[in-house]
Motif scaffolding. Structure first.
Motif, PDB file in Angstrom:
ATOM      1  N   LEU A  78     -27.855 -30.382 -18.345  1.00  0.00           N
ATOM      2  CA  LEU A  78     -28.265 -30.887 -19.651  1.00  0.00           C
ATOM      3  C   LEU A  78     -29.533 -31.732 -19.555  1.00  0.00           C
ATOM      4  CD1 LEU A  78     -27.482 -30.909 -22.637  1.00  0.00           C
ATOM      5  CD2 LEU A  78     -26.128 -32.966 -22.184  1.00  0.00           C
ATOM      6  N   MET A  79     -29.586 -32.622 -18.564  1.00  0.00           N
ATOM      7  CA  MET A  79     -30.784 -33.451 -18.398  1.00  0.00           C
ATOM      8  C   MET A  79     -31.980 -32.606 -17.982  1.00  0.00           C
ATOM      9  SD  MET A  79     -29.853 -36.316 -19.517  1.00  0.00           S
ATOM     10  CE  MET A  79     -31.462 -37.040 -19.301  1.00  0.00           C
ATOM     11  N   LEU A  80     -31.758 -31.562 -17.221  1.00  0.00           N
ATOM     12  CA  LEU A  80     -32.843 -30.655 -16.839  1.00  0.00           C
ATOM     13  C   LEU A  80     -33.385 -29.929 -18.070  1.00  0.00           C
ATOM     14  CD1 LEU A  80     -34.177 -29.893 -14.137  1.00  0.00           C
ATOM     15  CD2 LEU A  80     -32.620 -27.955 -14.011  1.00  0.00           C
ATOM     16  N   ILE A  81     -32.499 -29.488 -18.948  1.00  0.00           N
ATOM     17  CA  ILE A  81     -32.918 -28.832 -20.192  1.00  0.00           C
ATOM     18  C   ILE A  81     -33.704 -29.807 -21.065  1.00  0.00           C
ATOM     19  CG2 ILE A  81     -32.078 -27.868 -22.387  1.00  0.00           C
ATOM     20  CD1 ILE A  81     -29.743 -26.630 -20.703  1.00  0.00           C
ATOM     21  N   PHE A  82     -33.173 -31.027 -21.250  1.00  0.00           N
ATOM     22  CA  PHE A  82     -33.871 -32.026 -22.061  1.00  0.00           C
ATOM     23  C   PHE A  82     -35.239 -32.360 -21.459  1.00  0.00           C
ATOM     24  CE2 PHE A  82     -29.659 -34.074 -23.716  1.00  0.00           C
ATOM     25  CZ  PHE A  82     -29.519 -33.064 -24.642  1.00  0.00           C
ATOM     26  N   THR A  83     -35.304 -32.467 -20.138  1.00  0.00           N
ATOM     27  CA  THR A  83     -36.566 -32.783 -19.455  1.00  0.00           C
ATOM     28  C   THR A  83     -37.576 -31.663 -19.632  1.00  0.00           C
ATOM     29  OG1 THR A  83     -35.352 -34.121 -17.853  1.00  0.00           O
ATOM     30  CG2 THR A  83     -37.584 -33.452 -17.239  1.00  0.00           C
ATOM     31  N   GLY A  84     -37.124 -30.429 -19.471  1.00  0.00           N
ATOM     32  CA  GLY A  84     -38.014 -29.281 -19.684  1.00  0.00           C
ATOM     33  C   GLY A  84     -38.525 -29.220 -21.110  1.00  0.00           C
ATOM     34  N   TYR A  85     -37.660 -29.502 -22.055  1.00  0.00           N
ATOM     35  CA  TYR A  85     -38.046 -29.510 -23.471  1.00  0.00           C
ATOM     36  C   TYR A  85     -39.117 -30.568 -23.728  1.00  0.00           C
ATOM     37  CZ  TYR A  85     -37.726 -30.493 -28.471  1.00  0.00           C
ATOM     38  OH  TYR A  85     -38.025 -30.733 -29.782  1.00  0.00           O
ATOM     39  N   ILE A  86     -38.912 -31.765 -23.196  1.00  0.00           N
ATOM     40  CA  ILE A  86     -39.894 -32.835 -23.398  1.00  0.00           C
ATOM     41  C   ILE A  86     -41.223 -32.489 -22.734  1.00  0.00           C
ATOM     42  CG2 ILE A  86     -40.447 -35.242 -22.810  1.00  0.00           C
ATOM     43  CD1 ILE A  86     -37.443 -35.843 -23.270  1.00  0.00           C
ATOM     44  N   ALA A  87     -41.163 -31.940 -21.527  1.00  0.00           N
ATOM     45  CA  ALA A  87     -42.402 -31.544 -20.838  1.00  0.00           C
ATOM     46  C   ALA A  87     -43.147 -30.490 -21.650  1.00  0.00           C
ATOM     47  CB  ALA A  87     -42.081 -31.024 -19.441  1.00  0.00           C
ATOM     48  N   LEU A  88     -42.419 -29.549 -22.210  1.00  0.00           N
ATOM     49  CA  LEU A  88     -43.036 -28.510 -23.033  1.00  0.00           C
ATOM     50  C   LEU A  88     -43.632 -29.103 -24.307  1.00  0.00           C
ATOM     51  CD1 LEU A  88     -43.499 -25.468 -23.018  1.00  0.00           C
ATOM     52  CD2 LEU A  88     -41.306 -25.196 -24.175  1.00  0.00           C
ATOM     53  N   LEU A  89     -42.935 -30.042 -24.924  1.00  0.00           N
ATOM     54  CA  LEU A  89     -43.458 -30.705 -26.127  1.00  0.00           C
ATOM     55  C   LEU A  89     -44.740 -31.464 -25.831  1.00  0.00           C
ATOM     56  CD1 LEU A  89     -40.439 -32.208 -28.089  1.00  0.00           C
ATOM     57  CD2 LEU A  89     -41.922 -30.336 -28.764  1.00  0.00           C
ATOM     58  N   ILE A  90     -44.756 -32.157 -24.711  1.00  0.00           N
ATOM     59  CA  ILE A  90     -45.947 -32.924 -24.343  1.00  0.00           C
ATOM     60  C   ILE A  90     -47.150 -31.995 -24.200  1.00  0.00           C
ATOM     61  CG2 ILE A  90     -47.020 -34.254 -22.463  1.00  0.00           C
ATOM     62  CD1 ILE A  90     -44.285 -35.641 -22.100  1.00  0.00           C
ATOM     63  N   ARG A  91     -46.924 -30.816 -23.656  1.00  0.00           N
ATOM     64  CA  ARG A  91     -48.020 -29.868 -23.441  1.00  0.00           C
ATOM     65  C   ARG A  91     -48.452 -29.141 -24.706  1.00  0.00           C
ATOM     66  NH1 ARG A  91     -48.314 -26.825 -17.968  1.00  0.00           N
ATOM     67  NH2 ARG A  91     -50.119 -26.196 -19.165  1.00  0.00           N
ATOM     68  N   THR A  92     -47.532 -28.949 -25.653  1.00  0.00           N
ATOM     69  CA  THR A  92     -47.841 -28.076 -26.786  1.00  0.00           C
ATOM     70  C   THR A  92     -47.935 -28.762 -28.136  1.00  0.00           C
ATOM     71  OG1 THR A  92     -45.505 -27.548 -27.126  1.00  0.00           O
ATOM     72  CG2 THR A  92     -46.749 -26.097 -25.657  1.00  0.00           C
ATOM     73  N   SER A  93     -47.346 -29.941 -28.300  1.00  0.00           N
ATOM     74  CA  SER A  93     -47.248 -30.544 -29.630  1.00  0.00           C
ATOM     75  C   SER A  93     -47.678 -31.999 -29.603  1.00  0.00           C
ATOM     76  CB  SER A  93     -45.807 -30.465 -30.136  1.00  0.00           C
ATOM     77  OG  SER A  93     -45.357 -29.137 -30.147  1.00  0.00           O
ATOM     78  N   LYS A  94     -48.004 -32.491 -30.766  1.00  0.00           N
ATOM     79  CA  LYS A  94     -48.387 -33.896 -30.927  1.00  0.00           C
ATOM     80  C   LYS A  94     -47.575 -34.524 -32.052  1.00  0.00           C
ATOM     81  CE  LYS A  94     -51.888 -33.730 -28.041  1.00  0.00           C
ATOM     82  NZ  LYS A  94     -51.433 -33.689 -26.704  1.00  0.00           N
ATOM     83  N   ASN A  95     -47.278 -35.797 -31.897  1.00  0.00           N
ATOM     84  CA  ASN A  95     -46.658 -36.614 -32.942  1.00  0.00           C
ATOM     85  C   ASN A  95     -45.351 -36.052 -33.491  1.00  0.00           C
ATOM     86  OD1 ASN A  95     -48.786 -38.444 -32.778  1.00  0.00           O
ATOM     87  ND2 ASN A  95     -50.004 -37.249 -34.215  1.00  0.00           N
TER      88      ASN A  95
END
Length: 142
Positions: free
Chosen positions: A82-99
């Protein structure tokens, strides 16, 4: 020293029980906001009908597994995944989205996205260490 290696998985399990229960309760208390935040995510908006319920149930279920010695290993595996999924999601958000709004819970949503990523990476490492120690030292002697 062996005692310490046995107690670490227990302490880490308590940490994750508190973290997952806190997160789940925060989401339940402000469910509409949580659902709206998931809908606002370009990566998750297609799943916004069932994902909020799923996340709350999974967090609660894993917390329950961590409460018992017999199911602790499965709970630590679940925590790691679960933490790996959440971490991957956050890393992807940082790379692709803002605010984007954080849908994690009251204390955690005060962190920046980068702080949140580091926090999650720490949780992944912590769960992996606890899992390894639990597998090695928590088995009954034969």
């Amino acid at each position: 020293m062996k005692y310490l290696k046995k107690i670490i998985p227990f302490v880490v399990s308590i940490y994750f029980v508190i973290l997952f229960c806190y997160a789940a309760i925060s989401k339940i208390l402000d469910f509409e906001k949580f659902q709206n935040q998931i809908s606002a995510s370009p990566l998750l908006n297609g799943f916004s009908q069932f994902l909020p319920y799923t996340i709350i149930i999974v967090e609660s279920f894993i917390a329950g597994l961590l409460c018992y010695r017999k199911t602790r290993t499965i709970g630590l595996i679940g925590s790691f995944i679960l933490m790996l999924i959440f971490t991957g999601y956050i890393a992807l958000l940082i790379r692709t989205s803002k605010n984007l709004p954080c849908s994690c819970g009251r204390i955690l949503e005060k962190m920046s996205w980068h702080q949140h990523l580091y926090f999650n990476i720490g949780c992944v490492i912590l769960s992996l260490i606890a899992l390894g120690l639990n597998l090695k030292y928590s088995r009954p002697a034969e």
